[in-house]
Design a protein around this motif. Structure first.
Motif, mmCIF file in Angstrom:
data_model
loop_
_atom_site.group_PDB
_atom_site.id
_atom_site.type_symbol
_atom_site.label_atom_id
_atom_site.label_comp_id
_atom_site.label_asym_id
_atom_site.label_seq_id
_atom_site.Cartn_x
_atom_site.Cartn_y
_atom_site.Cartn_z
ATOM 1 N N VAL A 82 0.845 -1.203 0.000
ATOM 2 C CA VAL A 82 0.000 0.000 0.000
ATOM 3 C C VAL A 82 0.877 1.249 0.000
ATOM 4 N N ARG A 83 0.547 2.177 -0.900
ATOM 5 C CA ARG A 83 1.298 3.434 -0.973
ATOM 6 C C ARG A 83 1.070 4.287 0.266
ATOM 7 N N GLY A 84 2.038 5.100 0.599
ATOM 8 C CA GLY A 84 1.910 6.052 1.690
ATOM 9 C C GLY A 84 1.230 7.328 1.212
ATOM 10 N N TYR A 85 1.270 8.351 2.032
ATOM 11 C CA TYR A 85 0.647 9.622 1.669
ATOM 12 C C TYR A 85 1.369 10.771 2.365
ATOM 13 N N HIS A 86 1.085 11.975 1.894
ATOM 14 C CA HIS A 86 1.636 13.162 2.541
ATOM 15 C C HIS A 86 0.618 14.286 2.487
ATOM 16 N N LEU A 87 0.701 15.156 3.467
ATOM 17 C CA LEU A 87 -0.181 16.317 3.584
ATOM 18 C C LEU A 87 0.687 17.543 3.809
ATOM 19 N N SER A 88 0.258 18.664 3.300
ATOM 20 C CA SER A 88 0.978 19.924 3.507
ATOM 21 C C SER A 88 -0.008 21.009 3.904
ATOM 22 N N PHE A 89 0.454 21.899 4.762
ATOM 23 C CA PHE A 89 -0.320 23.070 5.161
ATOM 24 C C PHE A 89 0.586 24.279 5.028
ATOM 25 N N ASP A 90 0.021 25.414 4.665
ATOM 26 C CA ASP A 90 0.879 26.592 4.516
ATOM 27 C C ASP A 90 1.225 27.193 5.878
ATOM 28 N N THR A 91 2.098 28.165 5.870
ATOM 29 C CA THR A 91 2.616 28.749 7.114
ATOM 30 C C THR A 91 1.534 29.450 7.935
ATOM 31 N N GLU A 92 0.447 29.860 7.318
ATOM 32 C CA GLU A 92 -0.616 30.577 8.027
ATOM 33 C C GLU A 92 -1.773 29.680 8.447
ATOM 34 N N THR A 93 -1.692 28.377 8.204
ATOM 35 C CA THR A 93 -2.750 27.469 8.642
ATOM 36 C C THR A 93 -2.756 27.443 10.173
ATOM 37 N N PRO A 94 -3.922 27.650 10.795
ATOM 38 C CA PRO A 94 -3.970 27.626 12.259
ATOM 39 C C PRO A 94 -3.467 26.288 12.817
ATOM 40 N N ALA A 95 -2.643 26.364 13.851
ATOM 41 C CA ALA A 95 -2.087 25.163 14.471
ATOM 42 C C ALA A 95 -3.192 24.231 14.962
ATOM 43 N N ASP A 96 -4.342 24.784 15.350
ATOM 44 C CA ASP A 96 -5.472 23.941 15.780
ATOM 45 C C ASP A 96 -5.888 22.974 14.672
ATOM 46 N N ILE A 97 -5.882 23.444 13.441
ATOM 47 C CA ILE A 97 -6.286 22.617 12.294
ATOM 48 C C ILE A 97 -5.247 21.520 12.058
ATOM 49 N N VAL A 98 -3.981 21.892 12.101
ATOM 50 C CA VAL A 98 -2.904 20.911 11.909
ATOM 51 C C VAL A 98 -2.930 19.907 13.056
ATOM 52 N N ALA A 99 -3.145 20.379 14.289
ATOM 53 C CA ALA A 99 -3.191 19.497 15.456
ATOM 54 C C ALA A 99 -4.318 18.472 15.324
ATOM 55 N N ALA A 100 -5.468 18.904 14.843
ATOM 56 C CA ALA A 100 -6.593 17.977 14.667
ATOM 57 C C ALA A 100 -6.261 16.918 13.615
ATOM 58 N N THR A 101 -5.601 17.314 12.557
ATOM 59 C CA THR A 101 -5.204 16.370 11.515
ATOM 60 C C THR A 101 -4.191 15.367 12.054
ATOM 61 N N VAL A 102 -3.184 15.874 12.760
ATOM 62 C CA VAL A 102 -2.168 14.998 13.344
ATOM 63 C C VAL A 102 -2.818 14.028 14.334
ATOM 64 N N ALA A 103 -3.734 14.534 15.165
ATOM 65 C CA ALA A 103 -4.410 13.668 16.132
ATOM 66 C C ALA A 103 -5.123 12.522 15.418
ATOM 67 N N ARG A 104 -5.757 12.822 14.307
ATOM 68 C CA ARG A 104 -6.475 11.767 13.563
ATOM 69 C C ARG A 104 -5.505 10.769 12.949
ATOM 70 N N VAL A 105 -4.399 11.242 12.410
ATOM 71 C CA VAL A 105 -3.375 10.339 11.853
ATOM 72 C C VAL A 105 -2.859 9.412 12.956
ATOM 73 N N LEU A 106 -2.575 9.971 14.126
ATOM 74 C CA LEU A 106 -2.087 9.165 15.241
ATOM 75 C C LEU A 106 -3.136 8.163 15.729
ATOM 76 N N GLN A 107 -4.409 8.566 15.723
ATOM 77 C CA GLN A 107 -5.482 7.672 16.148
ATOM 78 C C GLN A 107 -5.628 6.467 15.228
ATOM 79 N N THR A 108 -5.300 6.650 13.965
ATOM 80 C CA THR A 108 -5.464 5.552 13.006
ATOM 81 C C THR A 108 -4.265 4.607 12.997
ATOM 82 N N SER A 109 -3.200 4.954 13.728
ATOM 83 C CA SER A 109 -2.044 4.065 13.793
ATOM 84 C C SER A 109 -2.256 3.043 14.904
#
Length: 112
Positions: A82-109
C-alpha cells in the motif's frame, strides 16, 4: 426559514448565508508538537519522526525550503502493498487545524 430552489440546485437557510468569523493566523505550534511522546517518536526541535521511520512531521515557520509557503509537512511511508501519503499546510494554517489532523493520523495508527 428555508429558501426553496426555483429549479435544479440546492436549498439553504438564511442563517447559513450569514457572514461568519473564521480562525486565522498560525497560532501555537505546540498544540501540534505536544501530541508526541519520546517513547514512540524522535523529537528534534521542529521535526518529529516515528521510531520506525514511517511517520514524519516537519514545521517550517518561514516556509519549507524549495516550496512556496509550505509550513507543515506530514508524511506516512507506505508498505510494499500500500502506498503512503503526505499532507501539507501553509505557514498561516492555524495550528489547531494541523493538530486535529495529526491527532487523527495518530489515532489511526496501531502498534505491531
Amino acid at each position: 426559514m428555508t429558501v426553496a430552489p426555483a429549479g435544479p440546485g440546492f436549498s439553504t437557510t438564511v442563517e447559513a448565508l450569514r457572514p461568519r468569523e473564521w480562525q486565522l493566523g498560525p497560532g501555537q505550534p505546540t498544540l501540534v508538537m505536544d501530541q508526541f511522546s519520546t517513547e514512540d517518536f524522535h523529537l528534534i526541535v521542529d521535526d518529529v519522526s516515528s521510531k520506525d521511520g514511517r511517520f514524519y512531521l516537519g514545521w517550517f515557520p518561514l516556509d519549507r525550503p524549495g516550496t512556496d509557503g509550505e509550513g507543515w509537512k506530514i508524511a506516512v511511508t507506505g508498505t510494499a502493498q500500500v502506498r503512503g501519503y503526505h499532507l501539507s499546510f501553509d505557514t498561516e494554517t492555524p495550528a489547531d487545524i494541523v493538530a486535529a489532523t495529526v491527532a487523527r493520523v495518530l489515532q489511526t495508527s496501531r502498534r505491531l
